[in-house]
Design a protein around this motif. Sequence first.
Motif, PDB file in Angstrom:
ATOM      1  N   ALA A 217      42.839  36.001  34.853  1.00  0.00           N
ATOM      2  CA  ALA A 217      43.620  36.743  33.860  1.00  0.00           C
ATOM      3  C   ALA A 217      43.132  36.455  32.442  1.00  0.00           C
ATOM      4  O   ALA A 217      43.081  37.363  31.598  1.00  0.00           O
ATOM      5  CB  ALA A 217      45.098  36.387  33.988  1.00  0.00           C
ATOM      6  N   THR A 218      42.748  35.215  32.169  1.00  0.00           N
ATOM      7  CA  THR A 218      42.230  34.878  30.838  1.00  0.00           C
ATOM      8  C   THR A 218      40.916  35.590  30.571  1.00  0.00           C
ATOM      9  O   THR A 218      40.669  36.093  29.461  1.00  0.00           O
ATOM     10  CB  THR A 218      42.046  33.360  30.710  1.00  0.00           C
ATOM     11  OG1 THR A 218      43.298  32.703  30.947  1.00  0.00           O
ATOM     12  CG2 THR A 218      41.546  33.000  29.322  1.00  0.00           C
TER      13      THR A 218
ATOM     14  N   ILE B 120      50.965  41.491  24.612  1.00  0.00           N
ATOM     15  CA  ILE B 120      51.702  41.689  25.861  1.00  0.00           C
ATOM     16  C   ILE B 120      51.164  40.826  27.001  1.00  0.00           C
ATOM     17  O   ILE B 120      51.934  40.120  27.681  1.00  0.00           O
ATOM     18  CB  ILE B 120      51.667  43.175  26.265  1.00  0.00           C
ATOM     19  CG1 ILE B 120      52.262  44.038  25.149  1.00  0.00           C
ATOM     20  CG2 ILE B 120      52.416  43.385  27.570  1.00  0.00           C
ATOM     21  CD1 ILE B 120      53.688  43.688  24.796  1.00  0.00           C
ATOM     22  N   MET B 121      49.880  40.866  27.241  1.00  0.00           N
ATOM     23  CA  MET B 121      49.322  40.231  28.432  1.00  0.00           C
ATOM     24  C   MET B 121      49.542  38.717  28.509  1.00  0.00           C
ATOM     25  O   MET B 121      49.805  38.195  29.599  1.00  0.00           O
ATOM     26  CB  MET B 121      47.832  40.573  28.546  1.00  0.00           C
ATOM     27  CG  MET B 121      47.581  42.049  28.806  1.00  0.00           C
ATOM     28  SD  MET B 121      45.830  42.513  28.834  1.00  0.00           S
ATOM     29  CE  MET B 121      45.281  41.636  30.291  1.00  0.00           C
ATOM     30  N   PRO B 122      49.454  37.946  27.414  1.00  0.00           N
ATOM     31  CA  PRO B 122      49.697  36.499  27.538  1.00  0.00           C
ATOM     32  C   PRO B 122      51.100  36.165  28.050  1.00  0.00           C
ATOM     33  O   PRO B 122      51.261  35.273  28.897  1.00  0.00           O
ATOM     34  CB  PRO B 122      49.485  35.981  26.105  1.00  0.00           C
ATOM     35  CG  PRO B 122      48.579  36.977  25.471  1.00  0.00           C
ATOM     36  CD  PRO B 122      48.972  38.292  26.055  1.00  0.00           C
ATOM     37  N   PHE B 123      52.113  36.854  27.566  1.00  0.00           N
ATOM     38  CA  PHE B 123      53.484  36.585  28.016  1.00  0.00           C
ATOM     39  C   PHE B 123      53.702  37.067  29.449  1.00  0.00           C
ATOM     40  O   PHE B 123      54.438  36.439  30.218  1.00  0.00           O
ATOM     41  CB  PHE B 123      54.480  37.256  27.070  1.00  0.00           C
ATOM     42  CG  PHE B 123      54.432  36.713  25.666  1.00  0.00           C
ATOM     43  CD1 PHE B 123      55.116  35.558  25.330  1.00  0.00           C
ATOM     44  CD2 PHE B 123      53.692  37.348  24.685  1.00  0.00           C
ATOM     45  CE1 PHE B 123      55.073  35.047  24.048  1.00  0.00           C
ATOM     46  CE2 PHE B 123      53.642  36.847  23.395  1.00  0.00           C
ATOM     47  CZ  PHE B 123      54.330  35.697  23.073  1.00  0.00           C
ATOM     48  N   SER B 124      53.066  38.185  29.810  1.00  0.00           N
ATOM     49  CA  SER B 124      53.164  38.652  31.191  1.00  0.00           C
ATOM     50  C   SER B 124      52.514  37.662  32.149  1.00  0.00           C
ATOM     51  O   SER B 124      53.016  37.437  33.258  1.00  0.00           O
ATOM     52  CB  SER B 124      52.506  40.028  31.326  1.00  0.00           C
ATOM     53  OG  SER B 124      53.166  40.998  30.537  1.00  0.00           O
TER      54      SER B 124
ATOM     55  N   LEU C 224      46.353  45.511  37.731  1.00  0.00           N
ATOM     56  CA  LEU C 224      45.309  46.527  37.816  1.00  0.00           C
ATOM     57  C   LEU C 224      45.472  47.553  36.698  1.00  0.00           C
ATOM     58  O   LEU C 224      44.481  48.051  36.138  1.00  0.00           O
ATOM     59  CB  LEU C 224      45.371  47.210  39.182  1.00  0.00           C
ATOM     60  CG  LEU C 224      44.155  48.046  39.603  1.00  0.00           C
ATOM     61  CD1 LEU C 224      42.908  47.191  39.665  1.00  0.00           C
ATOM     62  CD2 LEU C 224      44.411  48.688  40.960  1.00  0.00           C
ATOM     63  N   GLY C 225      46.717  47.877  36.358  1.00  0.00           N
ATOM     64  CA  GLY C 225      46.954  48.777  35.230  1.00  0.00           C
ATOM     65  C   GLY C 225      46.474  48.172  33.920  1.00  0.00           C
ATOM     66  O   GLY C 225      45.859  48.872  33.092  1.00  0.00           O
ATOM     67  N   TYR C 226      46.722  46.889  33.718  1.00  0.00           N
ATOM     68  CA  TYR C 226      46.237  46.231  32.507  1.00  0.00           C
ATOM     69  C   TYR C 226      44.710  46.250  32.433  1.00  0.00           C
ATOM     70  O   TYR C 226      44.127  46.303  31.341  1.00  0.00           O
ATOM     71  CB  TYR C 226      46.718  44.775  32.474  1.00  0.00           C
ATOM     72  CG  TYR C 226      48.149  44.593  32.020  1.00  0.00           C
ATOM     73  CD1 TYR C 226      48.808  45.560  31.272  1.00  0.00           C
ATOM     74  CD2 TYR C 226      48.853  43.428  32.344  1.00  0.00           C
ATOM     75  CE1 TYR C 226      50.116  45.380  30.861  1.00  0.00           C
ATOM     76  CE2 TYR C 226      50.168  43.234  31.937  1.00  0.00           C
ATOM     77  CZ  TYR C 226      50.796  44.214  31.193  1.00  0.00           C
ATOM     78  OH  TYR C 226      52.088  44.033  30.786  1.00  0.00           O
ATOM     79  N   SER C 227      44.042  46.175  33.577  1.00  0.00           N
ATOM     80  CA  SER C 227      42.571  46.103  33.576  1.00  0.00           C
ATOM     81  C   SER C 227      41.939  47.360  32.996  1.00  0.00           C
ATOM     82  O   SER C 227      40.784  47.328  32.562  1.00  0.00           O
ATOM     83  CB  SER C 227      42.054  45.867  34.996  1.00  0.00           C
ATOM     84  OG  SER C 227      42.280  46.994  35.822  1.00  0.00           O
TER      85      SER C 227
END
Length: 534
Positions: free
Chosen positions: A80-81, A126-130, A505-508
């Motif tokens: 994720a990182t 958004i992504m770090p907290f998710s 996958l949506g974030y990607s």
Amino acid sequence: MLGLDYTYSSMDHLVDLSILSGMKMEFPDTDVGLLNFVKFLSMARDEANSSSVVLEPIVQVPILPSEYQTEDIVILSILATAMMILVIVGNMLVIIAIATESNLTNIQNWFIASLAFADLSLGLVIMPFSLAQELLGYWTFGSFWCSMHAALDVLLCTASIMNLCLISLDRYWSITCAIDYLNTRTKPRVFMMIVVVWGISAFISIPPLLGWKQSPDLSWFHTIHSQKEAMNASTTEFGMYLANEMSLEEFDNFTKVLEDVVFPKCQVSDEVGYVMYSALGSFYIPSCIMVFVYIKIYWAARDRVRKNCKVGKEDEQLKGKPKRVLIGGSSATGARKLNRMHCKENNVDNMNCNGWQGSSASNSKDNLVDTNDDNSISTSSGYQQTCGADIIKPRNIFNKLRLGRRLSKDAREIIDTGRPKIIWEPAAVTDDNGVASIEKEKKRIARQKERRATLILGLIMGSFIACWLPFFILYLVGPLCPICAPGFEGSCCVDGWVFSVAFWLGYSNSALNPVIYTVFNKDFRQAFKKILIK
């Protein structure tokens, strides 16, 4: 302290709690301790129902609700990182390139800059907290930031998808309504188009903040929970009391709500009306528009390639070609005039007469230029056009003047009138093999262009649908098929790991966008190299 007996007051109970009276159980007098104890009682009940095995004196109950082991957390953190780094670095490069490189500041790249800003914000905010919630199994940043995080998540994801849709529409209008659209695509209008996209995204994301979400009535839970202090009971005593006084269904409901209070989850509103509204506005409607538009773009591009190939064949066989082209004045201006004249005489689409490529016009005065055989015009300044005559060896008329050499009649006429002159000769007669060879080469080039267009459009639509469709399918059916939980008795549920894969996958897609929309552009590649090498 309470004197509790270990007998049931309800026939719904299936476990004799007296077997727990001699066990050594230590749970802290906190909500976490109470949660773990009531979950322990549920485990004891299930164990007793499934077999006659005696429970161990000490039972290990997980303190945190994370579904991952330590090894899993390490691997997922690295993956994720790495994704977040790609999202941040890639989109930041796009924004810096558009802001600093003069050849990338054209209006059409504003749409790509808007897309990059949405994806960059998603990676930063958004992504770090998710990721933290995914690994811990619960939300630890407070209810206020939960509401803001959910709204911003919907806003930025919707803005990213809407910008993709806007880019597809811009390309479609540029091809099908080129002259009219390009004349009206001004900076204020483009700015307003981008503002409308972000406004629609905000209109979809804000309603939960205004109350469009489910808020279950938990007054009964708080009433029961407050009895613990009133009774001055320890965690284990209060847990035993609840097991005695409640029915099996009531006890399970209390346990579930207590877990949601102790380990809250931060999620987008699951109210059915809002789920339908946001899914249609954020994905299904924009994706249908994109699919339709890119199909039209593909057919338009293919028809144009084939039309140009056909026009080139007719021009070569019927019209003849210029033997010598003499251009007076500025080379770029003269070449443009000549190009328009030639295209008009040969009935070539005006769009093909405007596609000048190359560097700015040179400062040379008057050029004498010849032509070669592929019916395109170029000047010493680097301009080139496919429907004119190709210029190969420009010779400066003023060189002859300085040397005192006699000028030809055509050159003197150019100096006197300042207008270009074209001397035409009939088309050369070639044998069948020569014509067949030329046609074969043109068809090969046309096929290459079609394959390239197909590849690019396939990457754009394939990556978009592959990244977002799984999530929005699960999101849409979520009210009917929620994520599976212990004790769930419904007929339909989704495994937690399936939803997590679709979610990330949506974030990607935010990591793929800067690659897909810039890697095929030479100017962007050169700008990236220039920025990274500095």
